[in-house]
Design an enzyme around this catalytic site. Structure first.
Site, PDB file in Angstrom:
ATOM      1  N   ASP A 200      -7.166  -5.547  14.524  1.00  0.00           N
ATOM      2  CA  ASP A 200      -7.023  -4.094  14.391  1.00  0.00           C
ATOM      3  C   ASP A 200      -6.677  -3.811  12.931  1.00  0.00           C
ATOM      4  O   ASP A 200      -5.542  -3.507  12.588  1.00  0.00           O
ATOM      5  CB  ASP A 200      -5.904  -3.641  15.341  1.00  0.00           C
TER       6      ASP A 200
ATOM      7  N   GLU B  93       1.406  -8.784  11.555  1.00  0.00           N
ATOM      8  CA  GLU B  93       1.190  -7.628  10.664  1.00  0.00           C
ATOM      9  C   GLU B  93       1.769  -7.987   9.291  1.00  0.00           C
ATOM     10  O   GLU B  93       2.884  -8.466   9.180  1.00  0.00           O
ATOM     11  CB  GLU B  93       1.893  -6.400  11.265  1.00  0.00           C
TER      12      GLU B  93
ATOM     13  N   GLN C 224       0.813  -1.218   0.000  1.00  0.00           N
ATOM     14  CA  GLN C 224       0.000   0.000   0.000  1.00  0.00           C
ATOM     15  C   GLN C 224       0.849   1.271   0.000  1.00  0.00           C
ATOM     16  O   GLN C 224       2.035   1.237   0.321  1.00  0.00           O
ATOM     17  CB  GLN C 224      -0.910   0.005   1.232  1.00  0.00           C
TER      18      GLN C 224
ATOM     19  N   PRO D 223      -5.424  -5.272   1.283  1.00  0.00           N
ATOM     20  CA  PRO D 223      -4.960  -6.423   2.060  1.00  0.00           C
ATOM     21  C   PRO D 223      -5.891  -6.829   3.204  1.00  0.00           C
ATOM     22  O   PRO D 223      -5.864  -7.965   3.662  1.00  0.00           O
ATOM     23  CB  PRO D 223      -3.592  -5.971   2.597  1.00  0.00           C
TER      24      PRO D 223
ATOM     25  N   GLY E 255      -2.342 -12.222   8.059  1.00  0.00           N
ATOM     26  CA  GLY E 255      -3.118 -12.636   9.231  1.00  0.00           C
ATOM     27  C   GLY E 255      -4.067 -13.786   8.923  1.00  0.00           C
ATOM     28  O   GLY E 255      -4.263 -14.686   9.750  1.00  0.00           O
TER      29      GLY E 255
END
Ligand code: SPD
Length: 294
Positions: free
Chosen positions: A171, A122, A47, A178, A154
Site C-alpha cells: 500500500d 511502514e 516527506q 521513499p 519495506g
C-alpha cells in the site's frame, strides 16, 4: 494580533479567504480542493505531511503534495487492495502490509476471520502518529492484538526477513521519493521469495490514464516473476483520473475462479464498496489498459 496562519487554522475566515489545494497530475490537469481549515503541517525525515479539511471530502491527508486519503473516499481503495486477495486465499493466516501508515488497509485486513497476524512495515512513523491523531476511523485497528507495527524500510525488510507470508499487500505512495524502490523488479522478486507456496501479492499500481510508463514497466516485471498476474481497477474520486489499478499476483490461485466458497456463499464482510460482483467486474479491463500491459 492574529496572523494569517492562525486565521487559516481557526477556519474562521473560511469564506473570505479563498485558499485552494491543487495536486497537479500533468502540466495542465489536476484536482483542486478548497481548504476549509489547515489541521496539520509538518516535515518528517522522509516527506512533507499535511492534513486539511475540505467541505466535500472531509479530512485530507497529503504526502509530498499528493493526496493519499480523504475521509470520504478512502474506503474504496482500502477495501479493494485488501478484500480481493483475502477473499481468494483460502487460509490467509499471516499477512504483511508494506506502507499503509494511515491504517486503512490494516483495518480491512483484520475483518477476515482467518487472519491471525498482520505485520505493518511502514518507513515513516510520523505518518502513523498523524493518522492516529487526525484519522481515528481509518487508523482504528492499530491497537488490535493481531497487528504488529515495525518502522522500517519495506525493501530492506523484505530482502532480509526470515518470515514467510500468505498474503503481501504493498500500500505505497507513488513511485517518487521513499516509495520508488517498491516499484522495482528486485523488490518484487524478494516478495515472491517471501510468500508461501500458494501466496498472493497485491501492490497498488497507479492510474492507467496518467501513469502509463510505470504500469507498462511494472507489469512486465511482475509477469517475469509470478505465474498469474491480473490487473484490476476501482474508482477512487480523489486519485489522478479517478481510475485506479492494482496488480493481483499469485503463485497458485486464480483471481476470479478461486474466490473462496465462504465468500461466494455470502459470509458477511462489512464493506461499502467491495462485494462479489465488484470483485469479478474489477478484472474486466478497458481496451486501452489491456493494450498497455500486453
Ligand atoms: N496518487 C496517490 C496514490 C496513493 C496510493 N496509496 C495511498 C495510500 C493509502 N493507504
Amino acid at each position: 494580533m492574529t496572523n494569517i496562519d492562525e486565521v487559516i487554522r481557526e477556519g474562521s475566515m473560511e469564506d473570505l479567504w479563498n485558499i485552494w489545494f491543487t495536486e497537479l497530475y500533468k502540466k495542465g490537469a489536476g484536482l483542486t480542493l478548497k481548504i476549509k481549515k489547515i489541521i496539520y503541517s509538518g516535515q518528517s525525515d522522509f516527506q512533507q505531511i499535511d492534513v486539511f479539511e475540505n467541505s466535500v471530502f472531509g479530512r485530507v491527508l497529503v504526502l509530498y503534495g499528493s493526496i493519499m486519503i480523504t475521509e470520504k473516499d478512502e474506503f474504496v481503495y482500502h477495501e479493494m487492495i485488501s478484500h480481493v486477495p483475502l477473499c481468494v486465499h483460502p487460509s490467509p493466516e499471516k499477512v504483511l502490509v508494506i506502507g499503509g501508515g494511515d491504517g486503512g488497509t490494516v483495518r480491512e485486513v483484520v475483518k477476515h476471520p482467518k487472519v491471525k497476524e498482520v505485520l505493518l512495515v511502514e518507513i515513516d512513523k510520523m505518518v502513523v502518529d498523524v493518522c492516529k491523531r487526525y484519522f481515528p476511523e481509518v487508523s482504528r485497528e492499530f491497537d488490535n492484538p493481531k497487528v504488529r507495527i515495525r518502522y522500517d524500510d519495506g525493501a530492506k525488510f523484505i530482502a532480509e526477513t526470515e518470515e514467510r507470508f500468505d498474503v503481501i499487500i504493498v500500500d505505497s505512495s507513488d513511485p517518487t521519493g521513499p516509495a520508488e524502490v517498491l516499484f522495482q523488479k528486485t523488490f518484487h522478486q524478494h516478495i515472491y521469495n517471501k510468500l508461501n507456496d500458494d501466496g498472493i501479492f497485491v501492490p497498488q499500481s497507479e492510474s492507467p490514464f496518467f501513469n502509463q510508463d510505470t504500469i507498462r514497466k511494472m507489469y512486465r516485471n511482475l509477469k517475469g516473476i509470478f505465474p498469474i498476474v491480473a490487473p484490476y481497477i476501482a474508482f477512487v474520486p480523489t486519485y489522478p483520473s479517478g481510475l485506479w489499478s492494482f496488480a493481483f499476483c499469485s503463485k497458485r490461485y486464480h483471481p476470479v475462479k478461486d474466490i473462496d466458497r465462504r465468500y461466494l456463499k455470502g459470509i458477511a464482510l462489512s464493506t461499502k464498496y467491495y462485494n462479489q460482483d465488484i470483485h469479478k467486474a474489477a478484472f474486466m479491463l478497458p481496451n486501452f489498459f489491456k493494450e498497455l500491459i500486453k
